[in-house]
Design a protein around this motif. Structure first.
Motif, PDB file in Angstrom:
ATOM      1  N   GLU A 326       0.815  -1.212   0.000  1.00 53.92           N
ATOM      2  CA  GLU A 326       0.000   0.000   0.000  1.00 53.92           C
ATOM      3  C   GLU A 326       0.852   1.268   0.000  1.00 53.92           C
ATOM      4  O   GLU A 326       0.549   2.235  -0.710  1.00 53.92           O
ATOM      5  CB  GLU A 326      -0.958  -0.006   1.194  1.00 53.92           C
ATOM      6  N   VAL A 327       1.907   1.272   0.783  1.00 51.90           N
ATOM      7  CA  VAL A 327       2.766   2.458   0.829  1.00 51.90           C
ATOM      8  C   VAL A 327       3.482   2.645  -0.506  1.00 51.90           C
ATOM      9  O   VAL A 327       3.585   3.768  -1.027  1.00 51.90           O
ATOM     10  CB  VAL A 327       3.773   2.374   1.991  1.00 51.90           C
ATOM     11  N   ALA A 328       3.960   1.559  -1.083  1.00 49.11           N
ATOM     12  CA  ALA A 328       4.642   1.643  -2.379  1.00 49.11           C
ATOM     13  C   ALA A 328       3.693   2.145  -3.459  1.00 49.11           C
ATOM     14  O   ALA A 328       4.085   2.941  -4.326  1.00 49.11           O
ATOM     15  CB  ALA A 328       5.221   0.285  -2.762  1.00 49.11           C
ATOM     16  N   ALA A 329       2.442   1.682  -3.431  1.00 49.41           N
ATOM     17  CA  ALA A 329       1.474   2.100  -4.451  1.00 49.41           C
ATOM     18  C   ALA A 329       1.178   3.592  -4.359  1.00 49.41           C
ATOM     19  O   ALA A 329       0.891   4.244  -5.377  1.00 49.41           O
ATOM     20  CB  ALA A 329       0.183   1.300  -4.298  1.00 49.41           C
ATOM     21  N   GLN A 359      13.415  -7.670   2.541  1.00 48.88           N
ATOM     22  CA  GLN A 359      13.988  -6.895   1.433  1.00 48.88           C
ATOM     23  C   GLN A 359      13.387  -7.260   0.071  1.00 48.88           C
ATOM     24  O   GLN A 359      13.045  -6.354  -0.712  1.00 48.88           O
ATOM     25  CB  GLN A 359      15.502  -7.072   1.406  1.00 48.88           C
ATOM     26  N   PRO A 360      13.215  -8.547  -0.250  1.00 45.18           N
ATOM     27  CA  PRO A 360      12.611  -8.868  -1.556  1.00 45.18           C
ATOM     28  C   PRO A 360      11.181  -8.370  -1.712  1.00 45.18           C
ATOM     29  O   PRO A 360      10.723  -8.154  -2.839  1.00 45.18           O
ATOM     30  CB  PRO A 360      12.679 -10.401  -1.606  1.00 45.18           C
ATOM     31  N   VAL A 361      10.464  -8.206  -0.603  1.00 48.64           N
ATOM     32  CA  VAL A 361       9.100  -7.681  -0.680  1.00 48.64           C
ATOM     33  C   VAL A 361       9.128  -6.244  -1.210  1.00 48.64           C
ATOM     34  O   VAL A 361       8.322  -5.870  -2.071  1.00 48.64           O
ATOM     35  CB  VAL A 361       8.419  -7.744   0.701  1.00 48.64           C
ATOM     36  N   VAL A 362      10.043  -5.448  -0.697  1.00 53.04           N
ATOM     37  CA  VAL A 362      10.175  -4.070  -1.172  1.00 53.04           C
ATOM     38  C   VAL A 362      10.507  -4.065  -2.659  1.00 53.04           C
ATOM     39  O   VAL A 362       9.920  -3.303  -3.446  1.00 53.04           O
ATOM     40  CB  VAL A 362      11.258  -3.327  -0.369  1.00 53.04           C
ATOM     41  N   HIS A 363      11.424  -4.922  -3.045  1.00 55.03           N
ATOM     42  CA  HIS A 363      11.815  -5.023  -4.451  1.00 55.03           C
ATOM     43  C   HIS A 363      10.629  -5.470  -5.316  1.00 55.03           C
ATOM     44  O   HIS A 363      10.432  -4.961  -6.430  1.00 55.03           O
ATOM     45  CB  HIS A 363      12.982  -5.999  -4.586  1.00 55.03           C
ATOM     46  N   LYS A 364       9.827  -6.394  -4.782  1.00 58.77           N
ATOM     47  CA  LYS A 364       8.667  -6.897  -5.528  1.00 58.77           C
ATOM     48  C   LYS A 364       7.700  -5.785  -5.891  1.00 58.77           C
ATOM     49  O   LYS A 364       7.086  -5.812  -6.978  1.00 58.77           O
ATOM     50  CB  LYS A 364       7.946  -7.964  -4.676  1.00 58.77           C
ATOM     51  N   TYR A 365       7.587  -4.794  -5.023  1.00 58.35           N
ATOM     52  CA  TYR A 365       6.658  -3.696  -5.279  1.00 58.35           C
ATOM     53  C   TYR A 365       7.344  -2.481  -5.917  1.00 58.35           C
ATOM     54  O   TYR A 365       6.815  -1.364  -5.882  1.00 58.35           O
ATOM     55  CB  TYR A 365       5.924  -3.325  -3.988  1.00 58.35           C
ATOM     56  N   GLY A 366       8.484  -2.729  -6.516  1.00 61.33           N
ATOM     57  CA  GLY A 366       9.098  -1.730  -7.386  1.00 61.33           C
ATOM     58  C   GLY A 366       9.910  -0.656  -6.703  1.00 61.33           C
ATOM     59  O   GLY A 366      10.202   0.378  -7.321  1.00 61.33           O
TER      60      GLY A 366
END
Length: 530
Positions: A326-329, A359-366
């Motif tokens: 949600e924050v990334a979006a 860390q990969p979660v952050v990367h997953k959301y761009g």
């Protein structure tokens, strides 16, 4: 492009002929204030420009002055409107904006076609008939406008008509930043600050060419951003703050307003969700995030290191994924900060496990992962940026990570933390990292502070301000200014210009400008204030 920009400009100005070109009267210790009716010396601003060539007649803003912008460029039109909004109240002039770029006036021209200026540099040329700011990008034009503001008398910042005259010294400034990342952080978790308060700080930062706003959005004392999939984080976890005040949180519309205002000042927002420690507000909001399934009470104190997400539970990662998604979006910027500091209640094994999965979660959301420098004790994934907040510069693990490719943002607490007390008489702030007077916050080199870190690893600098003892805008300003200007100059100006004696003479000239802007600042006895 940003790294190439930095290297290109370092070659152009690494030898720095600034003092020879501008003369000591522009930036040196003998700098004298302008005569009452004369222009400010061309290089006497903060941050100091990379190259200054004074000469020729000044330009005087008058009743016939127009702001001339590159036609067909909406962003340049907006920058012109921003400049007009600054100048009209104090000068009393109409300053119409026109797309006719030829002729007398203030010209904002996009398309400088100069690789040395990079993405954020500009060239300002002042002569009798006009003053021109040219740049490759709108961001460069905006930074050039900040320089133009500082070349005018301080009263130009006031909201009522002033006497003038409004002269800009003749000559040319060619300028671009040393680092691509020049940041400031505000902690809205320990004490909550409204959208209007954050926007006020953004405007103050923009004058000094800061281009990154780091928002510390969660901590033990409060969760400050609405998350639809976990609504109690904000509605329950955001309802208090240090000392037991009412707290608060940003709705998604509020957060968008901050993003929009930052973007209008060419500032990228870096949201921080602090994990796995500093998480009591989240733990209090949802019992299932605790290993024992029991929610602790909300916390309004100032101790650190006592809280931790439950690393073995799968719900922890569902929670983290939802929040990051949600924050990334919502956030158009490149970075998402996941904290990672002071996790004393998380075992080394659990810390490594959490960071390996987070860390990969952050990367997953761009987004690019940013974290406090303790992330290097786990395994930073490629691209992760570590924010250094130590005080000694002796951390071999940080140097090793940098040598292996991890990039760094430099925020040493005994230099760049704006909430440190100035001296023993300072009533606000803390002193766990020592007292930090204005000269100490300026007199260090981000490239060499941590021993063994290659200069190529340093992306830039950031000045955090933590709010355990700060609850009003005036208090934030008193602790931030004038140390913020020094960090801004370290981030923007070539290393070869960094000289405390010359800097404090220029900083002294900022006093009347800060007063005109209504900034509550610390009148350091080390600065010969005007």
């Amino acid at each position: 492009m940003r790294q190439r920009q930095r290297r290109t400009f370092a070659r152009l100005f690494g030898s720095l002929v600034l003092v020879a070109a501008a003369g000591l009267t522009s930036i040196g210790t003998s700098a004298a204030p302008a005569a009452a009716d004369g222009p400010r010396p061309l290089g006497q601003i903060v941050p100091v420009p990379a190259d200054v060539s004074p000469g020729g007649s000044p330009y005087t803003i008058g009743s016939a002055t127009r702001i001339r912008v590159t036609p067909g460029e909406p962003e340049v039109q907006r920058i012109g409107a921003y400049l007009a909004a600054v100048l009209r109240p104090s000068t009393g002039y109409a300053l119409p904006i026109t797309g006719a770029t030829g002729g007398d006036g203030i010209r904002l021209l996009l398309g400088a076609d100069d690789e040395g200026l990079g993405d954020e540099g500009y060239r300002l040329t002042s002569a009798k008939g006009s003053v021109t700011v040219a740049a490759n990008t709108p961001a460069g034009l905006f930074h050039g406008v900040q320089t133009l503001r500082q070349l005018l008398p301080a009263n130009v910042e006031k909201k009522t008509k002033q006497a003038g005259p409004w002269k800009i010294a003749g000559g040319t400034i060619t300028d671009a930043p040393r680092y691509a990342y020049r940041g400031a952080m505000i902690d809205v978790s320990r004490h909550f600050f409204t959208v209007a308060q954050v926007e006020r700080y953004i405007d103050q930062l923009a004058l000094y060419k800061i281009n990154e706003l780091h928002l510390h959005l969660s901590d033990d004392q409060g969760w400050r951003i609405a998350i639809d999939s976990w609504p109690r984080l904000a509605t329950y976890g955001g309802q208090t703050q240090v000392g037991g005040g009412k707290g608060g949180f940003y709705t998604k519309a509020d957060y968008q307003a901050i993003l929009d205002h930052a973007a209008s000042r060419y500032m990228e927002v870096v949201p921080e969700i602090d994990t796995p420690g500093h998480s009591n507000a989240a733990l209090a909001s949802y019992a299932e995030l605790n290993c024992n399934g029991v929610a602790p009470p909300l916390y309004t104190g100032t101790h650190v290191g006592f809280s931790s997400l439950c690393v073995p539970k799968e719900v922890t990662y569902a929670f983290f994924d939802d929040v990051v998604r949600e924050v990334a979006a919502m956030t158009p910027g490149r970075y998402l900060h996941i904290g990672g500091d002071e996790a004393q209640s998380t075992s080394k094994e659990d810390y490594d496990t959490f960071m390996t999965r987070a860390q990969p979660v952050v990367h997953k959301y761009g987004k690019t992962v940013m974290a406090w420098h303790q992330i290097v004790d786990a395994t930073p994934i490629p691209g992760t940026v570590a924010q250094y907040w130590g005080t000694t510069g002796d951390e071999a693990n940080v140097a090793a990570a940098a040598q292996a490719g991890t990039k760094l943002i430099m925020s040493p607490a005994n230099r760049a933390y704006l909430d440190m007390k100035y001296d023993a008489k300072t009533t606000l702030g803390t002193n766990w990292a020592g007292y930090v007077e204005v000269d100490k916050s300026y007199s260090w080199d981000p490239d060499t502070f941590v021993k063994g870190v290659p200069a190529r690893a340093v992306l830039g600098v950031e000045a955090p301000i933590w709010s355990e003892t700060l609850s009003t805008s005036a208090q934030i300003e008193y602790m931030a200014f004038p140390r913020l200007q020094g960090i801004a100059e370290l981030g923007w100006s070539p290393a070869s210009t960094h000289d405390w004696t010359a800097y404090k003479a220029r900083l002294a000239q900022q006093g009347p400008r800060m007063s005109a802007l209504g900034i509550t600042y610390y009148r350091s006895p080390l600065v010969p204030w005007v």
